[in-house]
Write a protein that holds these residues in place. Structure first.
Motif: not given
Ligand SMILES: *[C@@H]1O[C@H](CO)[C@@H](O)[C@H](O)[C@H]1NC(C)=O
Ligand SMILES: *[C@@H]1O[C@H](CO)[C@@H](O)[C@H](O)[C@H]1NC(C)=O
Ligand SMILES: *[C@@H]1O[C@H](CO)[C@@H](O)[C@H](O)[C@H]1NC(C)=O
Ligand SMILES: *[C@@H]1O[C@H](CO)[C@@H](O)[C@H](O)[C@H]1NC(C)=O
Length: 489
Positions: A393-405
């Motif tokens: 699982p990924r845990h990006f919060v508030g965006g994707e890896w390239n949008t500030g997550g």
């Protein structure tokens, strides 16, 4: 035992207060005392009738209180001490603190609970143990430790001072600096000290030497994306304990894994441990599809991504593997396909089915294909133990890896939270292996609880604002995937 429980469950102060009152007894107090004494009498009577003291204790400690176990053999002492330290760390969750025994009693109960665990692990107590794998095999060293209810994906994370199993500073030989959070700016390391504790089964403790013995003359292959490579590096560190091993032989050549000069990204690595001739291998395949240039004479050619054809590497070398761990997932998006110039193919020709062209469908189709293919090979290689590892699982919060997550949490919030779901959190993977001889290495839900274990923003050379909430710090969560794997081979 009764007194012990009574003494420690908060009754003592009440008893003392009442004792003080004996100087001037009044009717109400006398009545209270009478009720109190009646209660005690009833308790003692009930207890004598059915001496079920164990039922007052957590089940783990209630199995055997015989004096033989209470005497600790001297060679057990160091281990015992470690266990005690570990359990002390668990704090209120430790079995002993529920009972509140102290000193030597505590020690003996530790031993009892240890005995209980051993009992749970003993083959005799689990007559229904059966190999999840088909066919006869020569895995005589494997000790059946699972009962039928054992599902390693159910359980909880517990603090354990015996973790990590290797040092993030020390394992330089096998561990990429980009995943060694000890070499980064990270300063909190509680995430290294968690152990996964399955609910209905004891997971056999990982030891490098035990692993190598189990895998004598055998080859374990990880085939998958960078998360598979993390698991590979983790296993190399776990086997060596993070120590340098200059006797380990690079056998990449045997598998065509020769690092071309200047090629920063070889197809993989293979290492052999000379003592037992155990080979550990990783092959880089992000899609688990066969990928080949459409026009070999064209330097800017597109690539055929055969959704229904296993990677050539697997077709060529499957016969050499005794354990296979497959994974894919995070490269299935339009951006990656475009960047790789991959064109989906089915049945040897360019895919024209628009429904199948949807990424999630294509991925699901490819996963089913590879699992079915491996399954179809099992009769030829009955000793092969094949696993499909569920999505990490990924845990990006508030965006994707390239949008500030981001994934900024550093506190292991997961401790003590119990997973008890029977179904996998990766339903597609579970569906794919259903009815096949391929086993699920189900790590999704347990890893979902570990949002604090990612590289996050700690790597020095990442762009500001860009975080890695996909890959894990090592040592870390993938070590547990390997413990689960070890327990199942
Ligand atoms: C308790 O331990 C004693 C001595 O080791 C053994 O003889 C007995 O069978 C055990 N009882 C149970 C219920 O395990
Ligand atoms: C495994 O055990 C069986 C039965 O005990 C025996 O016949 C066989 O030779 C053993 N295999 C190996 C590889 O030791
Ligand atoms: C390992 O392989 C070598 C060469 O193939 C062989 O001589 C040796 O006996 C093997 N060792 C074990 C423990 O199988
Ligand atoms: C090479 O492949 C690219 C991508 O498919 C294509 O656009 C180009 O026309 C091809 N060149 C030749 C000479 O075939």
């Amino acid at each position: 035992m009764f007194v012990l429980v009574f003494w420690n469950s908060g009754w003592l102060p009440l008893f003392q207060r009442m004792k003080g009152g004996f100087y001037g007894l009044r009717g109400r107090q006398l009545a209270l005392i009478t009720i109190f004494l009646l209660c005690i009498t009833y308790f003692i009577w009930a207890w004598k009738k059915t001496p079920s003291v164990p039922s007052l204790m957590p089940p783990q400690t209630g199995l055997n209180l015989s004096s033989e176990i209470l005497t600790s053999p001297s060679e057990e002492k160091t281990k015992d001490k470690q266990i005690q330290e570990a359990k002390t760390d668990v704090g209120a969750q430790g079995p002993t603190s529920l009972i509140g025994v102290q000193g030597d009693n505590k020690k003996s109960l530790e031993l009892v609970s240890k005995q209980a665990e051993v009992d749970m692990a003993a083959p005799a107590s689990s007559p229904h143990t059966s190999s999840p794998f088909r066919g006869k095999d020569d895995w005589n060293i494997t000790i059946p430790i699972e009962n039928q209810d054992c599902n390693h994906a159910k359980g909880k994370w517990v603090p354990d001072n015996n973790r990590p199993l290797y040092s993030g500073f020390g394992c330089k030989q096998w561990l990429s600096a980009m995943w060694a959070c000890r070499l980064m700016q990270r300063t909190d390391f509680a995430y290294e000290k968690l152990r996964w504790q399955p609910k209905n089964c004891k997971m056999e403790e990982f030891e490098g030497s035990k692993f190598l013995r189990k895998m004598q003359d055998k080859t374990l292959a990880f085939v998958g994306d960078s998360l598979g490579r993390q698991q590979f590096q983790s296993l190399m560190c776990m086997i060596t304990g993070g120590k340098e091993r200059h006797d380990v032989i690079d056998v990449g050549k045997e598998y065509g894994l020769v690092q071309a000069h200047g090629d920063a990204r070889p197809g993989g690595w293979a290492y052999q441990f000379p003592g037992t001739n155990t080979t550990i291998l990783y092959y880089w395949s992000t899609s688990l599809c066969d990928v080949e240039p459409i026009d070999k004479t064209n330097t800017t050619t597109d690539y055929a991504m055969h959704l229904d054809r296993p990677p050539a590497f697997l077709r060529q070398f499957l016969h050499k593997f005794d354990v296979l761990v497959l994974n894919t997932g995070h490269h299935w998006n339009r951006g990656k396909l475009k960047a790789n110039k991959w064109v989906m193919h089915v049945g040897g020709v360019r895919n024209t089915d628009r429904k199948l062209a949807m990424i999630w469908k294509a991925k699901n189709f490819a996963v089913h294909s590879i699992v079915n293919w491996v399954n179809s090979q099992l009769p030829r290689y009955p000793g092969l133990k094949a696993f499909y590892r569920t999505i990490s699982p990924r845990h990006f919060v508030g965006g994707e890896w390239n949008t500030g997550g981001s994934c900024d949490n550093t506190t292991p919030m997961s401790v003590g939270k119990e997973l008890s779901k029977d179904e996998s959190s990766d339903q597609n993977a579970a569906d794919a292996v259903k009815g096949t001889g391929v086993k699920l290495l189900d790590i999704t839900a347990i890893s979902q609880l570990r949002d604090e274990g990612h590289i996050s923003g700690f790597r020095r050379n990442t762009k500001p604002g860009v975080q890695d909430c996909l890959h894990w710090c090592l040592p870390g969560v993938p070590d547990t995937w390997n413990e689960m794997l070890f327990a199942q081979i």
